[in-house]
Design an enzyme around this catalytic site. Structure first.
Site, mmCIF file in Angstrom:
data_model
loop_
_atom_site.group_PDB
_atom_site.id
_atom_site.type_symbol
_atom_site.label_atom_id
_atom_site.label_comp_id
_atom_site.label_asym_id
_atom_site.label_seq_id
_atom_site.Cartn_x
_atom_site.Cartn_y
_atom_site.Cartn_z
ATOM 1 N N TYR A 178 0.819 -1.214 0.000
ATOM 2 C CA TYR A 178 0.000 0.000 0.000
ATOM 3 C C TYR A 178 0.856 1.269 0.000
ATOM 4 O O TYR A 178 0.380 2.354 -0.288
ATOM 5 C CB TYR A 178 -0.950 0.029 1.206
ATOM 6 C CG TYR A 178 -2.051 -1.018 1.159
ATOM 7 C CD1 TYR A 178 -2.217 -1.842 0.055
ATOM 8 C CD2 TYR A 178 -2.912 -1.186 2.230
ATOM 9 C CE1 TYR A 178 -3.200 -2.809 0.017
ATOM 10 C CE2 TYR A 178 -3.916 -2.147 2.204
ATOM 11 C CZ TYR A 178 -4.045 -2.961 1.093
ATOM 12 O OH TYR A 178 -5.031 -3.919 1.071
ATOM 13 N N LYS A 237 3.113 -15.554 2.411
ATOM 14 C CA LYS A 237 2.986 -16.323 1.165
ATOM 15 C C LYS A 237 4.410 -16.681 0.752
ATOM 16 O O LYS A 237 4.869 -16.356 -0.349
ATOM 17 C CB LYS A 237 2.243 -15.457 0.128
ATOM 18 C CG LYS A 237 1.818 -16.174 -1.127
ATOM 19 C CD LYS A 237 0.719 -17.181 -0.937
ATOM 20 C CE LYS A 237 0.427 -17.906 -2.236
ATOM 21 N NZ LYS A 237 -0.430 -19.091 -2.065
ATOM 22 N N ASP A 256 -3.562 -18.034 1.945
ATOM 23 C CA ASP A 256 -4.748 -18.697 1.365
ATOM 24 C C ASP A 256 -5.283 -19.747 2.332
ATOM 25 O O ASP A 256 -6.501 -19.865 2.540
ATOM 26 C CB ASP A 256 -4.441 -19.299 -0.019
ATOM 27 C CG ASP A 256 -3.077 -19.963 -0.104
ATOM 28 O OD1 ASP A 256 -2.253 -19.792 0.823
ATOM 29 O OD2 ASP A 256 -2.824 -20.661 -1.101
ATOM 30 N N ASP A 283 -5.353 -6.626 5.956
ATOM 31 C CA ASP A 283 -6.546 -5.884 5.538
ATOM 32 C C ASP A 283 -7.668 -6.877 5.215
ATOM 33 O O ASP A 283 -8.804 -6.753 5.682
ATOM 34 C CB ASP A 283 -6.166 -5.061 4.287
ATOM 35 C CG ASP A 283 -7.244 -4.068 3.893
ATOM 36 O OD1 ASP A 283 -8.250 -3.948 4.620
ATOM 37 O OD2 ASP A 283 -7.086 -3.419 2.845
ATOM 38 N N ASP A 335 -11.011 -8.322 7.895
ATOM 39 C CA ASP A 335 -12.421 -8.179 7.523
ATOM 40 C C ASP A 335 -13.126 -9.530 7.586
ATOM 41 O O ASP A 335 -14.267 -9.632 8.034
ATOM 42 C CB ASP A 335 -12.552 -7.610 6.097
ATOM 43 C CG ASP A 335 -12.740 -6.101 6.122
ATOM 44 O OD1 ASP A 335 -12.418 -5.487 7.155
ATOM 45 O OD2 ASP A 335 -13.200 -5.544 5.114
#
Ligand code: NAD
Length: 356
Positions: free
Chosen positions: A143, A192, A224, A248, A252
């Site tokens: 980001y 990852k 994942d 992020d 959620d």
């Protein structure tokens, strides 16, 4: 007697309504636990654009830096949707996080007993005490990395960069391990590393930091798999630590497991005492000004502030217990169930104060 200076950033939409209730509860906690609070208000988001032309005025940054902690409502709304990207209310939010050096975002995903039925996950999977703390790195990664547009094979293309330095990974890992020491002493680091070099550095660094915390059990999970495990068996997690983008998304997902968006608090920490506390939901322009918003996420954010910035854990626990008790019979419309008493935003604040 301790006195704490709190800057209030009420923001837009339902922001002022919910912050007012949280302030009432903080004042009540101060009375009960023998400390005092003085407040200063500052502008952030759409209200700041209206008053000053920018979403994050310099005066706001100065006031926040001069306080012990910051309580934020929410920012944004359709009125400012046509502002250019760097002058949108949300740009103020990113700006204040950067200006205060808030590199660690803590999002608890906890189910309050009386609200178990609000979770979309089956009862036997959640169990009785699901309590996950997601620690997300907040000021680095993709980001904030370099980005741009170019041409690839004559076609328009775009690129973003995921980059982490060792010190950035070390400091967020320490936040996670320190938290785990006060909880169930388990950390899951999510990356990852099977594909990304930045993740391989992340993993090596977290392992190195873990040597300073021999009592904490560390495991690693690919992002994942973690997305899947959160709905398959959320009880397996205590503290999850991960990068900005993975955090992020996963936070959620974890918040949905807990049920209503109006219930979830968050903290952003700088490593020092100063923190910024806010509900995870937005400014809910669809219900603003109607006195029906759920103030509990903001009230629970005040509990986090007491615990993580002000050293008043007992007051934090008392607020959480009061919320749990009030929920047994009282609900704002967003979490209403048959047989309960439907209350307004203000009434909910009063009930928590009375319970305290
Ligand atoms: P939202 O979270 O504001 O609202 C989503 C839905 O949840 C709406 O139906 C809303 O009424 C409901 N809701 C949210 N909080 C509630 C509460 N406390 N009580 C009862 N119901 C509640 O998300 P959105 O609609 O996508 O965004 C609205 C605005 O908020 C946008 O401008 C967005 O950019 C901004 N936003 C701000 C933040 C922030 O300030 N941290 C976070 C997310 C979105």
């Amino acid at each position: 007697m301790n006195n704490y200076k709190i800057t209030l950033l009420k923001g837009d939409g339902i922001g002022p309504e919910i912050v007012n209730q949280a302030v009432k509860v903080l004042d009540k906690a101060a009375e009960k636990f023998d400390f005092t609070v003085t407040y200063d208000e500052a502008l952030l988001g759409g209200c700041a654009i209206d008053a000053t032309g920018v979403p994050l005025p310099e005066e706001t940054v100065a006031k926040c830096k001069a306080s012990d902690s910051v309580l934020l409502g929410a920012v944004g709304g359709p009125k400012w949707d046509n502002q250019p990207g760097n002058n949108r209310p949300e740009a103020g939010l990113l700006g204040i996080r950067g200006a205060l050096g808030l590199f660690a975002n803590l999002r608890p995903s906890v189910i309050f007993g009386p609200l178990k039925s609000a979770s979309p996950i089956k009862d036997d999977i959640i169990g009785d005490n699901m309590d996950i703390m997601i620690v997300r790195e907040l000021t680095g990664g993709i980001y904030f990395g370099e980005r741009g547009r170019k041409e690839v094979g004559g076609q328009p293309a775009a690129w973003d960069t995921e980059q982490y330095t060792v010190p950035e990974i070390e400091r967020i890992a320490r936040v996670a391990f320190d938290l785990a020491m006060k909880r169930d002493k388990r950390v899951t680091s999510v990356d990852k590393a099977n594909v990304l070099e930045s993740s391989r550095l992340w993993r090596e660094t977290v392992i190195r930091v873990s040597r300073d915390y021999p009592e904490v059990t560390l495991n690693h999970m690919y992002v994942d798999n973690c997305a899947m495990q959160l709905v398959r068996n959320p009880k397996q997690f205590d503290v999850i630590v991960t990068s900005n983008i993975f955090g992020d998304i996963l936070s959620d997902e974890a918040s949905m497991i807990a049920g209503s968006i109006g219930m979830l608090a968050s903290a952003s920490l700088s490593g020092g005492k100063l923190g910024l506390y806010e509900p995870i939901h937005g400014s809910a322009p669809d219900i603003a000004g109607q006195n029906i918003a759920n103030p509990l996420a903001t009230i629970l954010s005040v509990a986090m502030m007491l615990r993580y910035s002000l050293g008043q854990s007992e007051a934090a626990e008392a607020i959480e217990a009061a919320v749990s008790e009030v929920l047994k019979t009282n609900r704002t419309p967003d979490i209403y169930e048959e047989g309960m008493t439907k209350v307004t935003c203000e009434e909910m604040g009063d009930l928590v104060c009375a319970q305290l």
